[in-house]
Design a protein around this motif. Structure first.
Motif, PDB file in Angstrom:
ATOM      1  N   HIS A 189      50.810 -38.731  66.957  1.00 31.86           N
ATOM      2  CA  HIS A 189      49.941 -37.953  67.836  1.00 31.86           C
ATOM      3  C   HIS A 189      50.372 -36.499  67.778  1.00 31.86           C
ATOM      4  O   HIS A 189      51.461 -36.173  67.293  1.00 31.86           O
ATOM      5  N   GLY A 190      49.537 -35.620  68.284  1.00 33.28           N
ATOM      6  CA  GLY A 190      49.878 -34.198  68.308  1.00 33.28           C
ATOM      7  C   GLY A 190      50.108 -33.661  66.911  1.00 33.28           C
ATOM      8  O   GLY A 190      49.367 -33.983  65.976  1.00 33.28           O
ATOM      9  N   ALA A 228      46.323 -40.557  66.542  1.00 34.31           N
ATOM     10  CA  ALA A 228      45.244 -40.104  67.412  1.00 34.31           C
ATOM     11  C   ALA A 228      44.318 -39.221  66.586  1.00 34.31           C
ATOM     12  O   ALA A 228      44.770 -38.479  65.708  1.00 34.31           O
ATOM     13  N   ASP A 229      43.025 -39.292  66.851  1.00 36.18           N
ATOM     14  CA  ASP A 229      42.077 -38.570  65.998  1.00 36.18           C
ATOM     15  C   ASP A 229      42.128 -37.060  66.150  1.00 36.18           C
ATOM     16  O   ASP A 229      41.501 -36.327  65.374  1.00 36.18           O
ATOM     17  N   ASP A 230      42.901 -36.563  67.134  1.00 37.49           N
ATOM     18  CA  ASP A 230      43.087 -35.116  67.254  1.00 37.49           C
ATOM     19  C   ASP A 230      44.460 -34.669  66.730  1.00 37.49           C
ATOM     20  O   ASP A 230      44.858 -33.514  66.910  1.00 37.49           O
ATOM     21  N   THR A 246      49.693 -24.996  49.408  1.00 39.97           N
ATOM     22  CA  THR A 246      49.047 -24.151  50.414  1.00 39.97           C
ATOM     23  C   THR A 246      49.722 -24.264  51.772  1.00 39.97           C
ATOM     24  O   THR A 246      49.673 -23.328  52.568  1.00 39.97           O
ATOM     25  N   GLY A 247      50.342 -25.411  52.060  1.00 39.36           N
ATOM     26  CA  GLY A 247      50.971 -25.628  53.361  1.00 39.36           C
ATOM     27  C   GLY A 247      49.981 -25.643  54.504  1.00 39.36           C
ATOM     28  O   GLY A 247      50.358 -25.455  55.661  1.00 39.36           O
ATOM     29  N   ARG A 248      48.704 -25.879  54.203  1.00 43.40           N
ATOM     30  CA  ARG A 248      47.677 -25.818  55.246  1.00 43.40           C
ATOM     31  C   ARG A 248      47.750 -27.034  56.165  1.00 43.40           C
ATOM     32  O   ARG A 248      48.243 -28.103  55.793  1.00 43.40           O
ATOM     33  N   SER A 249      47.233 -26.868  57.358  1.00 46.42           N
ATOM     34  CA  SER A 249      47.129 -27.966  58.307  1.00 46.42           C
ATOM     35  C   SER A 249      45.897 -28.805  57.969  1.00 46.42           C
ATOM     36  O   SER A 249      44.879 -28.268  57.536  1.00 46.42           O
ATOM     37  N   PHE A 250      46.006 -30.125  58.150  1.00 45.41           N
ATOM     38  CA  PHE A 250      44.834 -30.963  57.939  1.00 45.41           C
ATOM     39  C   PHE A 250      44.727 -31.996  59.051  1.00 45.41           C
ATOM     40  O   PHE A 250      45.707 -32.316  59.738  1.00 45.41           O
ATOM     41  N   THR A 251      43.513 -32.479  59.243  1.00 40.64           N
ATOM     42  CA  THR A 251      43.201 -33.329  60.391  1.00 40.64           C
ATOM     43  C   THR A 251      43.508 -34.794  60.121  1.00 40.64           C
ATOM     44  O   THR A 251      43.730 -35.210  58.981  1.00 40.64           O
ATOM     45  N   ALA A 252      43.448 -35.586  61.189  1.00 39.60           N
ATOM     46  CA  ALA A 252      43.656 -37.023  61.052  1.00 39.60           C
ATOM     47  C   ALA A 252      42.564 -37.652  60.192  1.00 39.60           C
ATOM     48  O   ALA A 252      42.828 -38.568  59.407  1.00 39.60           O
ATOM     49  N   GLN A 253      41.333 -37.145  60.322  1.00 39.64           N
ATOM     50  CA  GLN A 253      40.240 -37.694  59.524  1.00 39.64           C
ATOM     51  C   GLN A 253      40.489 -37.451  58.039  1.00 39.64           C
ATOM     52  O   GLN A 253      40.264 -38.335  57.197  1.00 39.64           O
ATOM     53  N   GLU A 254      40.954 -36.250  57.693  1.00 38.58           N
ATOM     54  CA  GLU A 254      41.269 -35.980  56.289  1.00 38.58           C
ATOM     55  C   GLU A 254      42.471 -36.809  55.846  1.00 38.58           C
ATOM     56  O   GLU A 254      42.522 -37.284  54.702  1.00 38.58           O
ATOM     57  N   ALA A 255      43.427 -37.002  56.741  1.00 43.79           N
ATOM     58  CA  ALA A 255      44.606 -37.815  56.407  1.00 43.79           C
ATOM     59  C   ALA A 255      44.206 -39.246  56.056  1.00 43.79           C
ATOM     60  O   ALA A 255      44.790 -39.861  55.167  1.00 43.79           O
ATOM     61  N   HIS A 274      43.466 -42.507  73.494  1.00 43.17           N
ATOM     62  CA  HIS A 274      43.664 -43.581  74.476  1.00 43.17           C
ATOM     63  C   HIS A 274      43.639 -44.967  73.836  1.00 43.17           C
ATOM     64  O   HIS A 274      43.981 -45.956  74.494  1.00 43.17           O
ATOM     65  N   GLU A 275      43.269 -45.064  72.558  1.00 48.53           N
ATOM     66  CA  GLU A 275      43.249 -46.343  71.859  1.00 48.53           C
ATOM     67  C   GLU A 275      44.445 -46.518  70.917  1.00 48.53           C
ATOM     68  O   GLU A 275      44.531 -47.513  70.195  1.00 48.53           O
TER      69      GLU A 275
END
Length: 266
Positions: free
Chosen positions: A122-123, A142-144, A182-191, A204-205
């Motif tokens: 998470h986070g 978590a998706d965020d 690039t060291g860029r940040s990526f989201t859970a969806q991309e992960a 919450h799930e």
């Protein structure tokens, strides 16, 4: 699986409060929580020592190990202040070398664990924290949640705990190259798309998603589970071919030492 507060039930040997971790046992499921939330669960030598102690003393009856993090973030990565302290005491980076060797042992203890290891994320999941998660068999976030490998921007190689060969094995060389360079940040969806995660769910799930994996795995016959884990590990090692992660500690020490000397000369 909703984590229960420590101290609400009689303590088992696996219900422990260490300097940087909290652990508790629910039947065949052992949860290991990174627990330095006020510092973003940064990965220090003390945390590596605690992880080694817990994983090496693991009860053979444990079928599932859940790796989680306390507070707002799973882990913000390695402790740069500790790196600086190592260099102050030994400009040749001997301390960095020792720390890197510990990191490899911890990630190997997760990857080669006879139990199924699940990363509950998470986070922010950054650097060394990303490497710990990637060493686990199953990973849900978590998706965020967000992910990042910032080492190159900090003047460091991606040489910690075997993260690079594992990332190449899971996500593919081209994708791994882009994320590291690039060291860029990526989201859970991309992960999920990159196979860094198997699943992303609303925050919450998250515990329910872990339980959905842990429950069936915990019921599997112990011998069959161990053999299957060994087969997966062998196949993964074979697909990595030339795995240079054994050199991680030396590579990190060499680069950090050179960077330290260059800055001192300025």
């Amino acid at each position: 699986m909703t984590p229960r507060p420590l101290g609400t039930l009689p303590a088992l040997p696996e219900d422990r409060i260490l300097k940087t971790l909290r652990t508790y046992r629910q039947g065949p499921v052992l949860t290991v929580e990174l627990h330095v939330p006020e510092q973003g669960n940064v990965v220090t030598d003390a945390m590596l020592d605690d992880l080694l102690e817990v994983l090496h003393e693991q009860d053979p009856a444990v079928r599932v190990v859940v790796l989680a993090g306390a507070g707002d973030d799973f882990s913000l990565g390695g402790d740069r202040g500790e790196f600086a302290q190592h260099l102050t005491h030994d400009p040749s980076a001997g301390g960095v070398r020792v720390s890197g060797a510990k990191a490899r042992r911890v990630c190997d203890a997760l990857g080669e664990n006879p139990a199924v290891t699940i990363a509950r994320l998470h986070g922010r999941v950054v650097g060394a924290g990303f490497a710990l998660a990637l060493a686990c068999d199953l990973r849900v976030a978590a998706d965020d949640a967000t992910f990042r490998l910032p080492e190159l921007a900090l003047g460091l190689p991606s040489a910690w705990g075997g993260v690079l060969p594992r990332l190449v094995s899971e996500a593919g060389a081209a994708r791994a190259r882009e994320l590291v360079l690039t060291g860029r940040s990526f989201t859970a969806q991309e992960a999920v798309h990159l196979s860094v995660l198997q699943k992303a769910v609303p925050a919450h799930e998250l515990d329910a998603a872990v339980a959905a994996w842990a429950g069936p795995v915990a019921r599997r016959p112990a011998a069959a589970l161990r053999v299957t884990k060994t087969l997966f590990h062998s196949l993964s090692a074979a697909t990595r071919m030339a795995d240079v992660s054994a050199l991680d500690a030396e590579l990190m020490a060499a680069v950090v030492s050179e960077l330290h000397h260059a800055r001192a000369a300025d």
